[in-house]
Motif scaffolding. Structure first.
Motif, PDB file in Angstrom:
ATOM      1  N   ASP A 157       8.554 -12.971  -6.668  1.00 24.47           N
ATOM      2  CA  ASP A 157       7.894 -11.912  -5.898  1.00 24.47           C
ATOM      3  C   ASP A 157       7.328 -12.434  -4.581  1.00 24.47           C
ATOM      4  OD1 ASP A 157       8.457 -10.100  -7.929  1.00 24.47           O
ATOM      5  OD2 ASP A 157       6.579 -10.513  -8.970  1.00 24.47           O
ATOM      6  N   ARG A 164      11.903  -9.440 -14.795  1.00 23.40           N
ATOM      7  CA  ARG A 164      11.371  -8.660 -13.680  1.00 23.40           C
ATOM      8  C   ARG A 164      11.126  -7.219 -14.103  1.00 23.40           C
ATOM      9  NH1 ARG A 164      14.640  -7.838  -7.971  1.00 23.40           N
ATOM     10  NH2 ARG A 164      12.928  -6.929  -6.757  1.00 23.40           N
ATOM     11  N   PRO A 210      11.004  -3.512 -13.255  1.00 27.64           N
ATOM     12  CA  PRO A 210      11.600  -2.721 -12.174  1.00 27.64           C
ATOM     13  C   PRO A 210      10.563  -1.859 -11.462  1.00 27.64           C
ATOM     14  CG  PRO A 210      12.158  -1.790 -14.305  1.00 27.64           C
ATOM     15  CD  PRO A 210      11.481  -3.101 -14.582  1.00 27.64           C
ATOM     16  N   GLU A 211      10.871  -1.532 -10.226  1.00 29.76           N
ATOM     17  CA  GLU A 211      10.025  -0.622  -9.473  1.00 29.76           C
ATOM     18  C   GLU A 211      10.042   0.754 -10.145  1.00 29.76           C
ATOM     19  OE1 GLU A 211       8.147  -1.164  -6.708  1.00 29.76           O
ATOM     20  OE2 GLU A 211       8.618  -3.297  -6.998  1.00 29.76           O
ATOM     21  N   TRP A 231      10.555   4.571 -10.832  1.00 33.30           N
ATOM     22  CA  TRP A 231      11.443   5.575 -10.244  1.00 33.30           C
ATOM     23  C   TRP A 231      10.624   6.585  -9.463  1.00 33.30           C
ATOM     24  CZ3 TRP A 231      11.587  10.853 -10.714  1.00 33.30           C
ATOM     25  CH2 TRP A 231      12.684  11.480 -10.107  1.00 33.30           C
ATOM     26  N   ARG A 232      11.113   6.913  -8.298  1.00 34.85           N
ATOM     27  CA  ARG A 232      10.456   7.935  -7.488  1.00 34.85           C
ATOM     28  C   ARG A 232      11.518   8.896  -6.956  1.00 34.85           C
ATOM     29  NH1 ARG A 232       7.575   3.229  -5.966  1.00 34.85           N
ATOM     30  NH2 ARG A 232       5.348   3.379  -6.433  1.00 34.85           N
ATOM     31  N   ASP A 247      16.744   5.834  -2.035  1.00 34.75           N
ATOM     32  CA  ASP A 247      16.796   4.956  -0.857  1.00 34.75           C
ATOM     33  C   ASP A 247      17.637   5.557   0.265  1.00 34.75           C
ATOM     34  OD1 ASP A 247      19.344   4.685  -1.880  1.00 34.75           O
ATOM     35  OD2 ASP A 247      19.182   2.549  -2.325  1.00 34.75           O
TER      36      ASP A 247
END
Length: 461
Positions: free
Chosen positions: A39, A344, A346-347, A349-350, A380
């Motif tokens: 990171d 990791r 994950p980011e 979801w948006r 994205d």
């Protein structure tokens, strides 16, 4: 870069310490130092044995050998991004009279120029660079051993030529350009052409006795751009973050991505191991993950930098012996230990902030012939097209601003996807490099190459 040793779980830290302890002990290395980045931060540092009576920390210099080539490649890519040169330019356009001028800059970066692996004798790594003051002394009478562009053949003189190219186009010594354009912007204050205290001394370890012989620390002179630098785990950790993410002060994300894109055919022995080369970066696969970075060696020193982009983990390993531990394997293992022990997250979801109706209309199922594909619109701003079952070609695509999309990966990289509309404005089909994708298999209303049998679908007796 500050090291946060609490950023990893105790079990992970112990596994990392155990791995480098085994490497230092079994490899009989006078000292070995390592760091792990995750990171964008150094999250672990480890050292075994001592330098000047103390365990080496992240500021002790070791010679990094051919990792220097990655720095040189960054300088060349900067020249490309500024429009000073094109990677397809022959060397002669900018640096005439070398005898290898038909080779392109891209071929020199990827070691496909056909230039010999080493300079003519005496052994350049163990003799003063003053013995090779001119390019002709580095290249010799027969610099080309292979047809230009046909074979990946690792070349130290090839990167000497790239260093000379940087000097010619910048009008300043390679070391000065390097400091001004990479080291200072990235804060790599402990990366230098000559050793600066504190630094490790290089040793040769007797193959059949636990005895040491000091190795000379030669100035490589004209060949500096191929292997001169000294650095630390702290500085190389910062450099690893740059190679993964880019930094607009030095080189943008798209250009560092290009550096780590395969640009050379694998040598026969490397095909099984999945090893190839980009522009100043080595790439290989291990344990199901794609790794990139570079190794380095000079008499008295071994070095390795390994990065996994998918896991957002990098490892730096340095030691002060001519031969011994396999630092490439150590670096791979340090990445694997962290990636597997602490995968990791994950980011989140948006959803899309805004929805373009014409783009949303592209989403859903498409057919190439009878092959079913799904097209998704992602947050994205890209779209992705890929097979719904089995294997097949797929890619993400970026929007061009004129209704068309450009492929980003694999078979469709650089190819144009164009939504085709009927006279009434309704969506007819997708044209992807002449491949027609329709909403129904072999839609008779779409211009499917070869036509569709007018009797349509049927059974068989």
């Amino acid at each position: 870069m500050t090291t946060s040793q609490d950023a990893l779980l105790p079990g992970t830290r112990r596994a990392l310490s155990h791995r480098i302890a085994v490497a230092q002990s079994e490899g009989r290395a006078p000292s070995l130092v390592a760091a792990v980045v995750r990171d964008g931060q150094t999250v672990w540092h480890g050292a075994r044995s001592s330098v000047d009576g103390h365990a080496p920390d992240e500021n002790v210099q070791y010679r990094i050998g051919s990792i220097t080539k990655t720095f040189t490649a960054v300088l060349v890519m900067r020249l490309r991004d500024e429009g000073v040169l094109d990677l397809n330019d022959p060397l002669d356009k900018h640096l005439p009279g070398t005898g290898v001028g038909e080779a392109t800059i891209a071929e020199l970066l990827a070691h496909t120029s056909g230039v010999a692996a080493e300079s003519p004798g005496p052994w350049w790594e163990r003799t003063p660079g003053s013995l090779r003051p001119e390019l002709g002394d580095v290249l010799g009478e027969q610099p080309l051993l292979h047809p230009v562009g046909r074979l990946h053949h690792y070349s130290n003189p090839g990167y000497t030529l790239l260093g000379a190219l940087v000097e010619e186009l910048r009008g300043a010594p390679w070391e000065e350009v390097l400091r001004r354009e990479i080291l200072e912007p990235l804060g790599l204050h402990r990366t230098t052409p000559q050793p600066e205290a504190s630094y490790a001394r290089g040793w040769a370890v007797h193959p059949w006795a636990d005895a040491l012989l000091p190795e000379p620390a030669e100035d490589l002179g004209r060949m500096a751009s191929a292997g001169q630098l000294w650095s630390t785990t702290g500085d190389l950790a910062k450099f690893a973050v740059f190679l993964a993410r880019g930094d607009e002060r030095v080189l943008g994300a798209e250009s560092v991505r290009e550096m780590r894109t395969p640009a050379a055919p694998a040598e026969a022995a490397d095909v099984v191991n999945g090893v190839t080369y980009g522009f100043g970066l080595q790439l290989h696969a291990r344990d199901g993950r794609l790794l990139f970075g570079h190794s380095g060696s000079l008499p008295g020193f071994l070095a390795n930098l390994t990065i996994s982009l998918e896991d957002d983990v990098a490892a730096v390993v340095l030691t002060n012996c001519t031969s011994g531990p396999s630092l490439g394997a150590v670096g791979d293992d340090l990445v694997r230990i962290v990636a597997e022990a602490e995968p990791r997250i994950p980011e989140p979801w948006r959803p899309l902030r805004e929805v373009d109706p014409e783009v949303l209309e592209l989403a859903g199922q498409w057919y190439w012939g009878t092959g079913a594909f799904g097209l998704r619109v992602t947050a994205d701003g890209h779209i992705s097209l890929g097979p719904l079952t089995g294997g097949g070609r797929g890619s993400r695509f970026r929007q061009n601003g004129d209704g068309t999309w450009t492929g980003l990966e694999d078979y469709y990289a650089g190819e144009l996807l164009r939504p085709v509309r009927r006279p009434d404005g309704s969506l007819s089909h997708l044209d992807l490099g002449s491949f027609v994708f329709t909403r129904q298999p072999y839609d008779p209303e779409a211009p499917v190459p070869g036509g569709v049998d007018p009797q349509g679908w049927r059974g068989i007796d």
